[in-house]
Scaffold this active site. Structure first.
Site, PDB file in Angstrom:
ATOM      1  CG  ASN A   7      -8.175   0.459 -11.515  1.00  0.00           C
ATOM      2  OD1 ASN A   7      -9.199  -0.139 -10.622  1.00  0.00           O
ATOM      3  ND2 ASN A   7      -7.372   0.993 -10.943  1.00  0.00           N
ATOM      4  NE  ARG A  92      -5.831  -2.248  -8.723  1.00  0.00           N
ATOM      5  CZ  ARG A  92      -6.333  -1.523  -7.958  1.00  0.00           C
ATOM      6  NH1 ARG A  92      -7.215  -0.614  -7.947  1.00  0.00           N
ATOM      7  NH2 ARG A  92      -5.582  -1.606  -6.650  1.00  0.00           N
ATOM      8  CG  HIS A 182       0.159  -1.527  -3.409  1.00  0.00           C
ATOM      9  ND1 HIS A 182       0.372  -1.127  -2.055  1.00  0.00           N
ATOM     10  CD2 HIS A 182      -1.011  -0.637  -4.033  1.00  0.00           C
ATOM     11  CE1 HIS A 182      -0.649  -0.078  -1.776  1.00  0.00           C
ATOM     12  NE2 HIS A 182      -1.422   0.125  -2.833  1.00  0.00           N
ATOM     13  NE  ARG A 243      -6.371   1.715   3.019  1.00  0.00           N
ATOM     14  CZ  ARG A 243      -5.798   1.020   1.821  1.00  0.00           C
ATOM     15  NH1 ARG A 243      -5.063   0.000   1.827  1.00  0.00           N
ATOM     16  NH2 ARG A 243      -5.894   1.972   0.874  1.00  0.00           N
ATOM     17  CD  GLU A 386      -0.660   0.117  -9.648  1.00  0.00           C
ATOM     18  OE1 GLU A 386      -0.638   1.410  -9.478  1.00  0.00           O
ATOM     19  OE2 GLU A 386      -0.901  -0.509  -8.596  1.00  0.00           O
TER      20      GLU A 386
END
Ligand code: ADP
Length: 399
Positions: A7, A92, A182, A243, A386
């Site tokens: 990743n 990823r 996601h 965010r 993940e």
């Protein structure tokens, strides 16, 4: 078969080496400050080898990958005897646009398509591409590599869910639509939820709540994503660590004009200085907010209340979208660890007949049903994984 999962971020690179026979995690680690100076923390998880945690020069991602391979195969810290034992690499990749609805073997054409998606994810896709190229440079072209996209799972959304109500040509010509992120996490926890319920996922309506630094909710109907809260970018939906989440575009115009702020600075404020950090003025970390709220900090409490409210509000809209819900899943940093946040959100689900078993809700670190046997809708905490999904896809495609 042993799969290396990568990743790659702009200045960091996380990795795991997984033996797919038994899905055993052999080692994991993190390269940081790539392009600045370089630091590697490598943790072997088999063979009783020590942790390596030192500065290593990493002018580019290639040196970072080389350092990872060196540690994975070294006498002192290694878990395999040579690079030849690594059968495939799973990467990823954040944005696959409309081109990828599932994971794919990386070919030249795929690399080109990932390049074409750079305008949609200008910070992430270039880093992912750099990671893939660095792996190729160090490991050669014979090791198969697979791309697993954050956006792919959401490609099943119907147009009524992914379209924005703006002139249609912005979609046709410019690809402006909801993509969602996601996806790998939502896919993992929803399928695990079906396993735990002992039912085929095709028969279940599941709401997956990924609540970490970045947060998104996904409506999974019959195993397919039918709506999700992040959009064209990961900025929207819930208020997050830093965010803003959903926001009236008029606010942006108003503030930019009033304060003479440029678009990049405005976006920086909305991405990095907003969310629960912006509201509380305390922190983006929910642990700090819990402590500040317990000490009587009203704005920290407000930020926590807003977050719970938004999760409940968006999840409620997905009950309507799916015309029902069988299970709600909490995952990621906040979802897996914050008992108080899970309780606060679940309070809003009483209309669905949700009842939380507070003893089960106090447990940590395992897949667990936290609703009572009588609860009409089941509620689960499922730690996301993940990397395992990336490794499984890589095995399925390259194995
Ligand atoms: P990312 O989106 O970066 O992958 P994670 O899923 O790792 O984030 O979530 C990180 C966040 O999880 C932290 O910022 C923190 O807010 C939250 N978190 C971790 N542990 C706890 C805890 N015990 N209680 C509340 N929040 C927690």
């Amino acid at each position: 078969m042993k799969v290396l999962v990568i990743n790659a971020g702009s200045s960091s690179l996380k990795y795991q080496l997984i033996d797919m026979d038994g899905e055993v995690l052999l080692a994991k680690g993190l390269c940081e400050r790539i392009g600045i100076d370089g630091h590697l923390k490598h943790t072997p998880l088999v063979g009783g080898k020590p942790v390596f945690n030192e500065d290593v020069p990493m002018p580019t991602h290639s040196e970072a990958i080389a350092a990872v391979i060196d540690k994975l195969t070294s006498e002192e810290y290694g878990v395999v005897s040579s690079m030849k034992e690594i059968d495939a690499v799973g990467h990823r990749v954040v944005h696959g646009g409309e081109k990828f609805a599932s994971s794919v073997l990386i070919t030249d054409d795929v690399m080109e398509a990932i390049h074409e998606c750079i305008p949609f994810a200008p910070l992430h896709n270039p880093a992912n591409i750099t990671g893939i190229n660095a792996c190729k440079a160090v490991m050669g072209n014979d090791v198969p590599m697979v791309a697993v996209f954050d956006t792919a799972f959401h490609q099943t959304m119907p147009p009524k869910a992914y379209m924005y109500a703006v002139p249609y040509n912005y979609y046709k010509k410019d690809g402006v639509r909801r993509y969602g992120f996601h996806g790998t996490s939502h896919r993992y926890v929803s399928s695990r939820c079906a396993e735990l319920m002992g039912k085929p996922i095709e028969e279940l309506k599941i709401i997956s709540c990924h609540m970490g630094n970045g947060s998104s909710i996904c409506a999974v109907d019959g195993g397919k994503s039918v709506d999700t809260s992040m959009g064209f970018t990961p900025l929207v939906g819930l208020p997050m660590g830093t965010r803003a989440g959903d926001l009236d575009a008029g606010v942006i115009q108003y503030l930019m004009h009033k304060d003479g702020i440029g678009v990049d600075e405005m976006l920086n404020i909305l991405n990095k200085k907003s969310g629960v950090l912006g509201v509380s003025g305390v922190s983006s970390d929910f642990r700090d907010l819990d402590m500040a709220a317990a000490d009587g900090n009203d704005r920290a409490q407000l930020a926590l209340d807003m977050f719970a409210y938004w999760v409940a509000k968006v999840a409620g809209s997905y009950v309507a979208a799916m015309n029902g819900v069988d299970a709600i899943v909490f995952t990621a940093g906040v979802g897996e660890n914050s008992k108080s946040m899970r309780s606060a959100i679940s309070e809003y689900f009483k209309y669905l007949g949700v009842e939380i078993d507070e003893e089960a809700n106090s447990k940590r670190g395992e897949d667990i049903c936290i609703s009572t046997p009588d609860s009409k809708v089941k509620v689960f905490v499922i730690p996301t994984n993940e990397e395992l999904v990336i490794a499984r896809d890589t095995k399925a495609i390259a194995g």
